[in-house]
Write an enzyme that holds these catalytic residues in place. Structure first.
Site, PDB file in Angstrom:
ATOM      1  N   ASP A   1       0.970  -1.126   0.122  1.00 11.65           N
ATOM      2  CA  ASP A   1       0.048  -0.074   0.030  1.00 11.65           C
ATOM      3  C   ASP A   1       0.730   1.123   0.020  1.00 11.65           C
ATOM      4  O   ASP A   1       2.087   1.341   0.533  1.00 11.65           O
ATOM      5  CB  ASP A   1      -0.876  -0.071   1.310  1.00 11.65           C
ATOM      6  CG  ASP A   1      -2.005  -1.128   1.317  1.00 11.65           C
ATOM      7  OD1 ASP A   1      -2.747  -1.542  -0.148  1.00 11.65           O
ATOM      8  OD2 ASP A   1      -2.415  -1.559   2.089  1.00 11.65           O
TER       9      ASP A   1
ATOM     10  N   ASP B   1      -7.013  -1.383  -4.644  1.00 12.15           N
ATOM     11  CA  ASP B   1      -7.927  -0.998  -3.663  1.00 12.15           C
ATOM     12  C   ASP B   1      -9.026   0.215  -4.351  1.00 12.15           C
ATOM     13  O   ASP B   1     -10.185   0.157  -4.191  1.00 12.15           O
ATOM     14  CB  ASP B   1      -7.309  -0.358  -2.208  1.00 12.15           C
ATOM     15  CG  ASP B   1      -6.806  -1.389  -1.594  1.00 12.15           C
ATOM     16  OD1 ASP B   1      -7.110  -2.556  -1.712  1.00 12.15           O
ATOM     17  OD2 ASP B   1      -5.587  -1.083  -1.033  1.00 12.15           O
TER      18      ASP B   1
END
EC number: 3.4.23.36
Length: 163
Positions: A118, A136
């Site tokens: 991330d 995401d």
């Protein structure tokens, strides 16, 4: 005559998102140490190297077997819904393609490294939102588009009932 399936468009979207997701994650993983961060837009957007072996907010951290099984089920379900419920509907097919690409992008990370990279770190209206990635984002946009499509479909059915 309307096209039943927009296969080319759907595959192009999914492939582009997965490649963009994987390339950005590779760049972050190979050029930044975990925890390194740099500001892109002051008080709003940072690029921060982070790893997550769970879901959003670290939910179900370390439950890789669960993620493998559930992701495979979701990917199969998305193909099924694409074939059965998205006929003649480009909007729904794009939404499903985005969901598929997002799920596949994070699945690739989990299979290869046991964790997801991330890096998009936002601060929205003073709330430090959990760090996320392109996959995401694709999942989120896909869900929003499906909600819009379902609301639009419900609205169209109500209009037809009134007539």
């Amino acid at each position: 005559m309307h096209k039943k399936y927009f296969i080319g468009t759907s595959i192009l979207i999914a492939v582009f998102v997965v490649i963009f997701d994987q390339v950005t994650k590779y760049i972050i993983a190979t050029t930044m140490k975990i925890g390194d961060s740099f500001e892109v837009i002051p008080h709003f957007l940072n690029i921060t190297s982070h790893r997550n072996n769970g879901a959003a907010w670290g939910i179900l951290s370390g439950k890789m077997t669960f993620f493998f099984i559930i992701t495979i089920i979701i990917l199969i379900a998305l193909v099924y819904f694409f074939i059965k419920d998205a006929q003649y509907n480009l909007f729904m097919q794009v939404a499903i393609s985005l969901l598929f690409a997002g799920a596949l992008g994070n699945f690739i990370d989990r299979v290869l490294t046991g964790e997801v990279v991330d890096f998009i770190d936002t601060n929205i209206f003073g709330y430090d939102f959990p760090i996320f990635n392109i996959a995401d984002s694709s999942l989120t946009i896909g869900v929003i588009l499906i909600i819009i499509a379902l609301l639009k479909d419900t609205s169209n059915k109500k209009e037809k009932e009134v007539k």
